[in-house]
Design a protein around this motif. Structure first.
Motif: not given
Length: 426
Positions: A127-130, A202-203, A234-236
């Protein structure tokens, strides 16, 4: 030229876009200028999509490439490579990331693809935040986290992607808020989103959205996001493909405008560092970079010839303080463009930082995108000797201006004057 155009159409995919009703063939360049096959000279305000970072045919870079080509061009990462190690050392030191490791690729797309691989492997999550309105490249995984519909040709995805508010300051539900309230609202949205999912890897975010039309949030948004991300582990990932190497003037990296909580976990770069040579890469702290437990190499990433170009180009940039030049000349150019825009009804906003300016065009008296106007300005500017780009979420209605970082005050004024005539011709 028409013969080459027909040959292009016969063998190149239809989705490989060309600028201009009558596309031009660029044959050579020098400094901030290029020439086409008909001998026409242009002031280049787009640099091959922000890639010719210092200057066309920069002697220091062409000499380094020529000398390296005379020794060896290619070896792969299976062998020790002195230019690759030397450039990695410099990039690691400049990144601000502690105990940094650097992996070189051949493009920004591949760099972002690698960052996604690293973050999902490290976090054991797909799962990725964008950001909404984002663009991160052309590969299957990069397209799947692109928040700009115009650049996302498939709904299929190897990842679960969740999109966050904040990349566009001047449009959307929070546009009328103050900067501080805007950040509060975006952070609240992020918190709400994380409350409805689990195990995010990550974002990934561009400090200034490139293809999206040079949009950006208020300074400090990603620092505020980082506080939330850190609580969840969560990674940036900071996508610096277009914002790195001092282009924004105020900072060497775009993330530094949001850096009160330190550097990102991963940083991706490409475009300008090679000044036209194919270089991309990822910087990450060692524990993240070394989390891959399968065999992996790169055939072309970190090739001796591209690394030689990168070393020479980076040295020139630092020795001549091109970041400072971007701040000074870019600031002047932005003020000039804002003065022009104030007198043109089709100009909704002039925005940007350093030598990275966007001019958003709308139908007069409305907030509706005006891609026809953008196309017309692009054509008129070329006819008068200026090359610019375009982008934006709303049907490519934003003029993108990003000259080489050696741009002079006189060239900035010359380009602004041509652009003023083109805008007034609307």
């Amino acid at each position: 030229m028409s013969d080459l155009y027909e040959r292009h159409r016969a063998v190149i995919p239809d989705w490989v876009a060309l600028y201009y009703q009558q596309p031009i063939e660029i044959t050579h360049g020098e400094g901030r200028h290029v020439w086409d096959a008909d001998g026409n000279r242009y002031l280049d305000f787009f640099g091959g999509i922000l890639t010719t970072m210092t200057a066309h045919a920069l002697p220091e870079v062409t000499k380094a490439v020529s000398e390296q080509a005379g020794r060896i061009i290619h070896s792969s990462t299976l062998y020790l490579n002195r230019p690759m190690v030397e450039l990695a050392e410099r990039v690691a030191a400049l990144s601000g990331i502690p105990d940094a490791r650097v992996f070189f690729t051949t493009s920004g797309t591949e760099a972002n693809d690698t960052a996604l691989l690293l973050s999902t492997a490290y976090r054991r999550s797909g799962t990725i935040l964008a950001m909404r309105n984002s663009y991160h490249g052309r590969s299957f995984s990069a397209v799947s986290i692109t928040g700009n519909r115009a650049w996302s040709p498939t709904g299929l995805s190897p990842l679960q992607t969740l999109y966050v508010h904040g990349g566009v300051r001047g449009r959307g539900p929070y546009a009328d808020l103050s900067d501080a309230r805007f950040i509060e609202a975006c952070v609240a949205d992020l918190e709400d989103l994380l409350g409805q999912t689990r195990d995010v890897a990550a974002l990934i975010a561009e400090p200034i959205q490139g293809v999206g039309g040079f949009t950006s949030p208020p300074d400090g948004l990603y620092a505020a996001f980082r506080e939330v991300l850190d609580r969840h582990g969560i990674l940036w990932i900071s996508d610096e493909v277009q914002t790195g190497w001092g282009r924004t003037g105020d900072n060497f990296w775009g993330w530094q405008a949001h850096g009160r909580n330190g550097p990102p976990d991963l940083l991706t770069f490409a475009k300008g560092i090679g000044n036209g040579m194919s270089i991309g890469g990822v910087v990450a702290r060692a524990e993240v970079m070394n989390c891959i437990d399968a065999n992996s190499i790169s055939t072309f990433g970190g090739s001796p010839i591209t690394m030689a170009a990168g070393l020479a180009n980076l040295s020139y940039l630092l020795e001549h303080d091109l970041q400072g030049n971007a701040r000074r000349v870019g600031g002047m150019l932005l003020e000039r463009l804002r003065a022009i825009g104030a007198a043109v009804p089709e100009v909704r906003e002039v925005r940007g930082r350093g030598l990275m300016a966007g001019v958003e065009l709308v139908k007069p008296g409305t907030d509706q995108a005006h891609p026809e106007a953008a196309a017309a300005v692009l054509e008129t500017a070329r006819e008068n000797g200026l090359l610019i780009g375009k982008g934006g979420a709303h049907n490519t209605s934003v003029l993108r201006i990003a000259p080489p970082l050696t741009l002079t005050v006189a060239e900035a004024e010359e380009g602004a004057a041509i652009l003023e005539r083109a805008l007034r011709s609307l």
